[in-house]
Design a protein around this motif. Structure first.
Motif, short mmCIF file in Angstrom:
data_model
loop_
_atom_site.label_atom_id
_atom_site.label_comp_id
_atom_site.label_asym_id
_atom_site.label_seq_id
_atom_site.Cartn_x
_atom_site.Cartn_y
_atom_site.Cartn_z
N TYR A 126 0.83 -1.21 0.00
CA TYR A 126 0.00 0.00 0.00
C TYR A 126 0.87 1.26 0.00
CZ TYR A 126 -3.15 3.63 1.68
OH TYR A 126 -3.85 4.81 1.82
N ALA A 127 1.92 1.28 0.82
CA ALA A 127 2.79 2.44 0.87
C ALA A 127 3.48 2.68 -0.47
CB ALA A 127 3.84 2.25 1.97
N LEU A 128 3.89 1.58 -1.13
CA LEU A 128 4.53 1.71 -2.44
C LEU A 128 3.58 2.26 -3.48
CD1 LEU A 128 6.88 1.18 -4.41
CD2 LEU A 128 6.00 -1.16 -4.66
N PHE A 129 2.39 1.69 -3.58
CA PHE A 129 1.44 2.13 -4.61
C PHE A 129 0.86 3.51 -4.29
CE2 PHE A 129 0.90 -2.50 -5.74
CZ PHE A 129 1.51 -2.37 -6.98
N LEU A 130 0.78 3.83 -3.02
CA LEU A 130 0.32 5.18 -2.66
C LEU A 130 1.31 6.23 -3.15
CD1 LEU A 130 -1.85 6.81 -1.13
CD2 LEU A 130 -0.41 6.60 0.91
N LYS A 131 2.59 5.91 -3.03
CA LYS A 131 3.63 6.83 -3.49
C LYS A 131 3.63 6.94 -5.01
CE LYS A 131 8.51 7.93 -2.82
NZ LYS A 131 9.79 7.51 -2.16
N LEU A 132 3.34 5.81 -5.68
CA LEU A 132 3.32 5.81 -7.14
C LEU A 132 1.99 6.31 -7.71
CD1 LEU A 132 5.04 2.35 -7.81
CD2 LEU A 132 6.08 4.63 -7.97
N GLY A 133 0.97 6.40 -6.85
CA GLY A 133 -0.33 6.87 -7.29
C GLY A 133 -1.18 5.82 -7.99
N THR A 135 -2.94 3.28 -6.19
CA THR A 135 -3.95 2.67 -5.32
C THR A 135 -5.33 2.84 -5.94
OG1 THR A 135 -4.08 4.74 -4.06
CG2 THR A 135 -2.65 3.00 -3.19
N GLY A 136 -6.16 1.81 -5.74
CA GLY A 136 -7.50 1.87 -6.29
C GLY A 136 -7.58 1.54 -7.76
N THR A 137 -6.52 0.92 -8.30
CA THR A 137 -6.52 0.55 -9.72
C THR A 137 -6.46 -0.97 -9.86
OG1 THR A 137 -4.10 0.64 -9.89
CG2 THR A 137 -5.33 2.68 -10.30
N MET A 138 -6.86 -1.46 -11.03
CA MET A 138 -6.78 -2.89 -11.30
C MET A 138 -5.34 -3.37 -11.26
SD MET A 138 -8.54 -5.63 -11.98
CE MET A 138 -10.15 -4.99 -12.45
N PHE A 139 -4.43 -2.52 -11.72
CA PHE A 139 -3.00 -2.85 -11.70
C PHE A 139 -2.53 -3.14 -10.28
CE2 PHE A 139 1.41 -1.40 -11.19
CZ PHE A 139 2.05 -2.23 -12.10
N ALA A 140 -2.92 -2.30 -9.33
CA ALA A 140 -2.51 -2.48 -7.94
C ALA A 140 -3.08 -3.77 -7.37
CB ALA A 140 -2.96 -1.28 -7.10
N PHE A 141 -4.34 -4.06 -7.68
CA PHE A 141 -4.97 -5.29 -7.20
C PHE A 141 -4.21 -6.52 -7.71
CE2 PHE A 141 -8.84 -2.93 -6.08
CZ PHE A 141 -9.25 -3.63 -4.95
N VAL A 142 -3.95 -6.55 -9.01
CA VAL A 142 -3.34 -7.73 -9.62
C VAL A 142 -1.92 -7.92 -9.10
CG1 VAL A 142 -2.58 -8.76 -11.79
CG2 VAL A 142 -4.80 -7.62 -11.66
N SER A 213 -6.77 -6.60 -0.49
CA SER A 213 -7.82 -5.94 -1.27
C SER A 213 -8.38 -4.72 -0.56
CB SER A 213 -8.94 -6.94 -1.57
OG SER A 213 -8.46 -8.03 -2.33
N VAL A 214 -8.49 -4.80 0.77
CA VAL A 214 -8.97 -3.64 1.53
C VAL A 214 -8.00 -2.47 1.36
CG1 VAL A 214 -9.30 -2.76 3.87
CG2 VAL A 214 -10.31 -4.93 3.21
N MET A 215 -6.70 -2.77 1.35
CA MET A 215 -5.70 -1.72 1.19
C MET A 215 -5.74 -1.11 -0.21
SD MET A 215 -3.93 -1.25 3.96
CE MET A 215 -3.31 -2.01 5.48
N MET A 216 -6.01 -1.93 -1.22
CA MET A 216 -5.96 -1.47 -2.60
C MET A 216 -7.28 -0.88 -3.08
SD MET A 216 -2.88 -2.05 -3.55
CE MET A 216 -2.31 -1.85 -1.86
N ALA A 217 -8.37 -1.09 -2.34
CA ALA A 217 -9.71 -0.71 -2.81
C ALA A 217 -9.89 0.80 -2.87
CB ALA A 217 -10.77 -1.34 -1.92
#
Length: 269
Positions: A126-133, A135-142, A213-217
């Motif tokens: 979550y911290a990584l994807f939050l920094k990259l922007g 979060t909340g994408t299909m890419f982050a989920f997969v 999933s909760v983190m990425m939603a």
């Protein structure tokens, strides 16, 4: 003396069957309760149900939020399965046939997500994807699901590779096939059970994953387990039992398919 031994054997067998039955009943009862609650007529999760109805299933399938979450879960699980097998196959070959320093350490690194608490992985991802922007994408989920599903795929394929006699592949090369052709036409069919098992494990890991999933939603993209989690915090509607039943049903279906594939491979062998 022989009769006494036979009697003791029957008692031990009966005790084993009884213990196994009690444990199986203990594990299956919550699942049975959930399935029954999905058909209950009460607007709350009450057991035993006062009556029986299908209105909660109709409500589930007519609600676009629940359907969007179910479709999102299916998409994420399918994509996770594809990428887990695509990455796990060459990784398994490298770990089994490769001869390079640190191979055992690399194997431990790939299996680390099975040991590390999932919440730690979720926070880090979550911290990584939050920094990259992302979060909340299909890419982050997969990507997050592939991280936890990949070890299961790698282990399944590695086990099949270790059981495969590489001399058969070498014989195909001697007969004129290239190494790539030998791997594709000889090795892949032989290790197909491990590949299928790895794919099914990856699908199941992704299908009911909730912590990552909760983190990425996001409000616009959430999987079925996340939708269930958020609904549970607001309401105890039996629609949640319907969603749980569907999750269980698909998981059981995947396991039945895995058992059928394994039985067919054993017969053909």
């Amino acid at each position: 003396m022989l009769l006494t031994a036979n009697a003791m054997s029957r008692r031990m067998r009966f005790g084993l069957y009884l213990t196994t039955g009690v444990i199986a009943l203990f594990l299956l009862l919550p699942i049975v309760f959930i399935v029954l609650l999905s058909f209950g007529s009460s607007q709350w999760l009450v057991f035993p149900p006062p009556g029986w109805t299908l209105k909660w299933y109709m409500q589930f399938f007519s609600n676009p939020e629940w359907m969007d979450a179910a479709v999102a879960s299916l998409k994420v699980a399918v994509l996770t399965t594809i990428f887990a097998v695509a990455l796990g196959l060459p990784t398994a070959f490298a770990l089994v046939r490769g001869r390079f320093p640190g191979r055992e350490m690399l194997y431990g690194l790939f299996t680390l997500p099975m040991i590390v608490p999932l919440v730690i992985i979720a926070v880090a991802v979550y911290a990584l994807f939050l920094k990259l922007g992302y979060t909340g994408t299909m890419f982050a989920f997969v990507v997050s699901h592939v991280i936890v599903a990949l070890p299961f795929t790698i282990i399944s394929i590695i086990n099949s590779l270790k059981l495969f006699d590489q001399s058969i592949e070498d014989a195909a090369v001697i007969c004129g096939a290239s190494r790539l052709q030998a791997v594709y036409k000889v090795t892949f069919p032989a290790i197909r059970p491990g590949m299928v098992a790895g794919a099914l494990f990856a699908f199941l890991v992704s299908w009911d994953e909730v912590v990552l999933s909760v983190m990425m939603a996001s409000p616009t993209l959430q999987t079925l387990p996340v939708k269930m989690w958020t609904t549970l915090r607001q309401d105890l509607t039996p629609v949640i039992a319907v969603a749980s039943t569907l999750l269980i049903a698909l998981s059981v279906l995947v396991m039945v398919i895995a058992a059928a594939v394994r039985r067919r491979n054993e017969v053909s062998a």
